[in-house]
Motif scaffolding. Structure first.
Motif, PDB file in Angstrom:
ATOM      1  N   SER A   1       0.783  -1.313  -0.089  1.00 60.06           N
ATOM      2  CA  SER A   1       0.030   0.001   0.009  1.00 60.06           C
ATOM      3  C   SER A   1       0.850   0.939   0.336  1.00 60.06           C
ATOM      4  O   SER A   1       0.747   2.076  -0.437  1.00 60.06           O
ATOM      5  CB  SER A   1      -0.747   0.328   1.275  1.00 60.06           C
ATOM      6  N   VAL A   2       1.838   1.335   0.824  1.00 54.46           N
ATOM      7  CA  VAL A   2       2.713   1.980   0.553  1.00 54.46           C
ATOM      8  C   VAL A   2       3.493   2.478  -0.572  1.00 54.46           C
ATOM      9  O   VAL A   2       3.341   3.998  -1.071  1.00 54.46           O
ATOM     10  CB  VAL A   2       3.682   2.412   1.908  1.00 54.46           C
ATOM     11  N   ALA A   3       3.987   1.973  -1.154  1.00 51.23           N
ATOM     12  CA  ALA A   3       4.814   1.622  -1.866  1.00 51.23           C
ATOM     13  C   ALA A   3       3.445   1.848  -3.244  1.00 51.23           C
ATOM     14  O   ALA A   3       4.559   2.644  -4.833  1.00 51.23           O
ATOM     15  CB  ALA A   3       4.724   0.265  -2.606  1.00 51.23           C
ATOM     16  N   ALA A   4       2.090   1.654  -3.450  1.00 49.17           N
ATOM     17  CA  ALA A   4       1.775   1.824  -4.093  1.00 49.17           C
ATOM     18  C   ALA A   4       1.540   3.476  -4.426  1.00 49.17           C
ATOM     19  O   ALA A   4       1.120   4.106  -4.878  1.00 49.17           O
ATOM     20  CB  ALA A   4       0.425   1.093  -4.197  1.00 49.17           C
ATOM     21  N   ALA A   5       0.855   4.175  -3.187  1.00 47.94           N
ATOM     22  CA  ALA A   5       0.708   5.629  -2.906  1.00 47.94           C
ATOM     23  C   ALA A   5       2.491   6.363  -3.338  1.00 47.94           C
ATOM     24  O   ALA A   5       2.367   7.040  -3.557  1.00 47.94           O
ATOM     25  CB  ALA A   5       1.058   5.854  -0.938  1.00 47.94           C
ATOM     26  N   ALA A   6       3.301   5.505  -2.914  1.00 50.79           N
ATOM     27  CA  ALA A   6       4.490   6.250  -3.356  1.00 50.79           C
ATOM     28  C   ALA A   6       4.687   6.476  -5.203  1.00 50.79           C
ATOM     29  O   ALA A   6       5.390   7.431  -5.810  1.00 50.79           O
ATOM     30  CB  ALA A   6       6.002   5.315  -2.978  1.00 50.79           C
TER      31      ALA A   6
END
Length: 223
Positions: free
Chosen positions: A152-157
């Motif tokens: 989820s964090v990597a997708a937000a990045a």
């Protein structure tokens, strides 16, 4: 950033969840904690009231906030119940899934971020969490939750929004990861020194994500 805020008066409505956050944090009642995501939902609905059909992806964020509210209720009322705790974490998992879908609709996985996060958090799981969790089902569930948090964090990045919205959305998801990490220290390692950060990071996450959606100016992709 300041000029962006001045152009859209809806930004000023963020003072409402900020006030609810302060009231909740200073002990005025659990209802104020629920009021933080609830008021954020109302702000998003107001911001998109004239283009709701063309902005169907916002319902993933609204869904994430609703799942978070449910997770909050279960964790606050869990006592010593394993099932209540598991139900709360399960709802947070679905919240993460909604955040992930929204980010993927509007971008792609940032691979470098994903690799870095997985290295850090898998090491955290293998060497710290796994030995501390007696319930194997809970251990597996914690691993799955950890994985979707990293993705989820990597997708937000990798999300493709205007810069203020992109950084606000990324900050919001990172705040959730930080809050969840501190909860893991509290629940599984009996480490309470960082507990004072759990709620501020959690509230900040909702406010940042709401800021991101209010400020989104790019064309909304079809869902």
């Amino acid at each position: 950033m300041i000029s962006t805020i001045k152009k859209n008066p809806i930004y000023f409505m963020l003072i409402v969840p900020i006030l609810f956050s302060l009231l909740a944090y200073t002990g005025y009642g659990f209802e104020f904690q629920l009021a933080v995501p609830a008021s954020c939902i109302m702000i998003i609905a107001l911001a998109y009231r004239q283009r709701m059909r063309a902005s169907a992806d916002i319902f993933y964020i609204i869904g994430a906030f609703v799942f978070s509210m449910g997770g909050d209720w279960f964790l606050v009322n869990k006592g010593d119940s394993f099932m209540m705790f598991a139900a709360g974490i399960g709802l947070y998992f679905f919240a993460h899934l909604c955040y992930l879908i929204f980010a993927l609709i509007n971008g792609k996985i940032h691979k470098v971020s994903l690799i870095g996060l997985l290295v850090i958090y898998l090491a955290f799981y293998v060497f710290i969490l796994y030995p501390a969790i007696d319930e194997k089902i809970l251990s597996v569930f914690s691993l799955v939750y950890l994985l979707i948090s990293c993705v989820s964090v990597a997708a937000a990045a990798g999300i493709s929004l205007n810069k203020p919205s992109k950084w606000a959305y990324l900050a919001g998801i990172i705040f959730i990861l930080l809050s969840d990490t501190i909860i893991a220290f509290k629940e599984f390692l009996a480490y309470d020194e960082l507990n004072f950060l759990i709620l501020p990071t959690y509230y900040a996450a909702h406010i940042c994500i709401t800021f991101a959606l209010v400020g989104r100016t790019k064309k909304v992709p079809a869902v």
